[in-house]
Enzyme design. Structure first.
Site, PDB file in Angstrom:
ATOM      1  N   HIS A  54      -0.004   1.965  16.021  1.00 31.22           N
ATOM      2  CA  HIS A  54      -0.324   0.842  17.064  1.00 31.22           C
ATOM      3  C   HIS A  54       0.819   0.716  18.108  1.00 31.22           C
ATOM      4  CE1 HIS A  54      -3.751  -0.813  14.905  1.00 31.22           C
ATOM      5  NE2 HIS A  54      -2.979  -0.605  13.952  1.00 31.22           N
ATOM      6  N   LYS A  77       1.946   1.964   7.238  1.00 25.94           N
ATOM      7  CA  LYS A  77       2.421   1.122   8.224  1.00 25.94           C
ATOM      8  C   LYS A  77       3.400   1.979   9.355  1.00 25.94           C
ATOM      9  CE  LYS A  77       1.498  -2.412   8.833  1.00 25.94           C
ATOM     10  NZ  LYS A  77       0.303  -3.028   9.654  1.00 25.94           N
ATOM     11  N   ASP A  98      -5.806 -10.099  15.064  1.00 32.33           N
ATOM     12  CA  ASP A  98      -5.129  -9.096  15.211  1.00 32.33           C
ATOM     13  C   ASP A  98      -5.345  -8.628  16.832  1.00 32.33           C
ATOM     14  OD1 ASP A  98      -7.697  -8.016  14.675  1.00 32.33           O
ATOM     15  OD2 ASP A  98      -6.618  -6.079  13.824  1.00 32.33           O
ATOM     16  N   GLU A 102      -4.962   4.914  13.899  1.00 27.90           N
ATOM     17  CA  GLU A 102      -5.783   4.113  14.609  1.00 27.90           C
ATOM     18  C   GLU A 102      -6.557   4.532  15.926  1.00 27.90           C
ATOM     19  OE1 GLU A 102      -2.800   3.758  14.488  1.00 27.90           O
ATOM     20  OE2 GLU A 102      -1.778   3.426  16.382  1.00 27.90           O
ATOM     21  N   TYR A 113      -0.405   4.692  10.550  1.00 22.96           N
ATOM     22  CA  TYR A 113      -0.749   3.601  11.375  1.00 22.96           C
ATOM     23  C   TYR A 113       0.540   3.506  12.478  1.00 22.96           C
ATOM     24  CZ  TYR A 113      -4.914   1.997   9.056  1.00 22.96           C
ATOM     25  OH  TYR A 113      -6.427   1.490   8.603  1.00 22.96           O
ATOM     26  N   ARG A 133       0.779  -1.204  -0.050  1.00 21.64           N
ATOM     27  CA  ARG A 133      -0.108  -0.035  -0.139  1.00 21.64           C
ATOM     28  C   ARG A 133       0.921   1.237  -0.042  1.00 21.64           C
ATOM     29  NH1 ARG A 133      -3.701  -1.364   5.039  1.00 21.64           N
ATOM     30  NH2 ARG A 133      -1.592  -2.413   5.679  1.00 21.64           N
TER      31      ARG A 133
END
Ligand code: NAD
Length: 364
Positions: A96, A75, A271, A119, A94, A15
């Site tokens: 995380h 990412k 996940d 997120e 993102y 992506r």
């Protein structure tokens, strides 16, 4: 503002953080956009498409990072990117942070990078608009991969979900009727399967009942209803979410043993630890394994398999916020938008998101 779009370097990540429409919106507003060579190729976007809308194509990742005031990615940054991050830079992607390498958080703090995390961008109604498109993709894919796994050659019992006249249809159980569940059920119903959706939220079940007009069965989710439905199903989709927590184990190992041999489970919630006891995370290279003759598909980043769809789905939702930051500058953008404010995970050397601070053992 100078906005950079580097090529993703995580293994098998195809992506890209911005598509030409996003670049055009920025360049027309007077911003500069630097796109790394071949950043969009994995998503079917050649450099020429970016150039056509005013981006500068830059051959080195180092230079994109070095020159950009804001970097837009998909990412979380990984080790080679830590040293590329510039002091005071904005990184919009993102993250995380609670689940990844603590070194990333340390680097963000040390370099006083502003981490704007997709997120945790949360609207006032509690919804997470930058997570939703990936759940939509994963939900729709769940039936596609589940149907393939049901084929004999893939270890399945050899049943066609839609059946044919005179032969029973495949039975699909969807546990969790949220975004993943709704999308999975839509595809399963569309293929002609017999679909049951289980959820604990009765309001949501009412909504689903209205949407499907009797073409899917809705059931209040409890131990009994899950056991009965799973035993009778050919394909079970796990799509539950407890916000901020681990997924509850709703399908036990024992229950898996009671399914017919060749049945299939797709645990999309893998996940968050998965809602099926026998699940463990797998990859696109080796997506399935078998327990008690039941095929398990538990890929933790399902949208990665369809980067063209996922890139456009993601950037449709991320675009307005990158535009806002570029136009107004970070501070004014945050002041004017509470959802964006909630997306700030680190700022000026501090963790600014409570759950991340707690998870990392930092003061908040
Ligand atoms: P969501 O919040 O929209 O839906 C979750 C649903 O689960 C809610 O309707 C909730 O009421 C229901 N639920 C909670 N407890 C339940 C129970 N005991 N029984 C039945 N239903 C219950 O969440 P979502 O966006 O659909 O995401 C679902 C999961 O899929 C999340 O864990 C998410 O991280 C994951 N996901 C995985 C991938 C992947 O690639 N594997 C991609 C996207 C999302």
């Amino acid at each position: 503002m100078i906005v950079g779009v580097p090529k993703e370097i995580k293994t098998r990540e195809y992506r890209v953080g911005m598509v030409p429409a996003g670049v055009r919106a920025l360049t027309m507003a007077g911003h500069t956009v630097l796109v790394e060579t071949n950043a969009g190729v994995g998503s079917g976007i050649p450099d020429s498409e970016y150039q056509r809308v005013g981006a500068q194509i830059i051959s080195s990742a180092d230079e994109v990072w070095k020159r950009s005031e804001m970097v837009v990615k998909v990412k979380e940054p990984i080790a080679p990117e830590y040293e590329r991050m510039q002091p005071g830079q904005i990184v919009y992607t993102y993250f995380h942070l609670a689940g990844v390498d603590p070194e990333l958080t340390k680097t963000l703090l040390k370099k006083k990078v502003t981490a704007v995390a997709y997120e945790t961008l949360q609207l006032d109604d509690g919804s997470l608009p930058l997570l939703k498109p990936m759940s939509e993709v994963a939900g729709k894919m769940a039936i596609q991969v589940g149907a393939a796994c049901l084929e004999k050659a893939h270890g399945g019992k050899g049943i066609l979900l839609g059946g044919v006249p005179g032969v029973r249809r495949g039975r699909v159980a969807v546990i969790g009727g949220g975004v993943v569940g709704l999308c999975a059920a839509k595809v399963a119903v569309g293929m002609g399967a017999e679909v049951t959706i289980l959820d604990v939220n009765l309001e949501r079940l009412t909504y689903l009942d209205d949407v499907f007009l009797g073409r899917a069965q809705t059931l209040a989710s409890d131990t009994e209803s899950i056991a009965r439905t799973v035993r009778e199903s050919d394909l079970v989709i796990g799509g539950v979410l407890i916000p901020g927590g681990k997924a509850p184990k709703l399908v036990s190992r024992e229950l898996i043993g009671e399914m017919e041999p060749g049945s299939v489970v797709v645990d999309v919630a893998v996940d968050q630890g998965g809602c099926i006891e026998t699940c463990k995370p797998t990859t696109h290279d080796n997506p399935t394994f078998t327990v008690s003759d039941v095929v398990h598909y538990c890929v933790a980043n399902m949208p990665g398999a369809v980067p063209q769809t996922s890139t456009f789905a993601l950037t449709n939702t991320t675009r307005p916020y990158s535009r806002k930051i570029a136009d107004l500058g970070l501070v004014e953008a945050i002041k004017s938008d509470r959802a964006l404010q909630r997306a700030i995970n680190t700022y000026n050397g501090h963790i600014t998101y409570e759950a991340v601070a707690k998870d990392m053992g930092y003061d908040y």
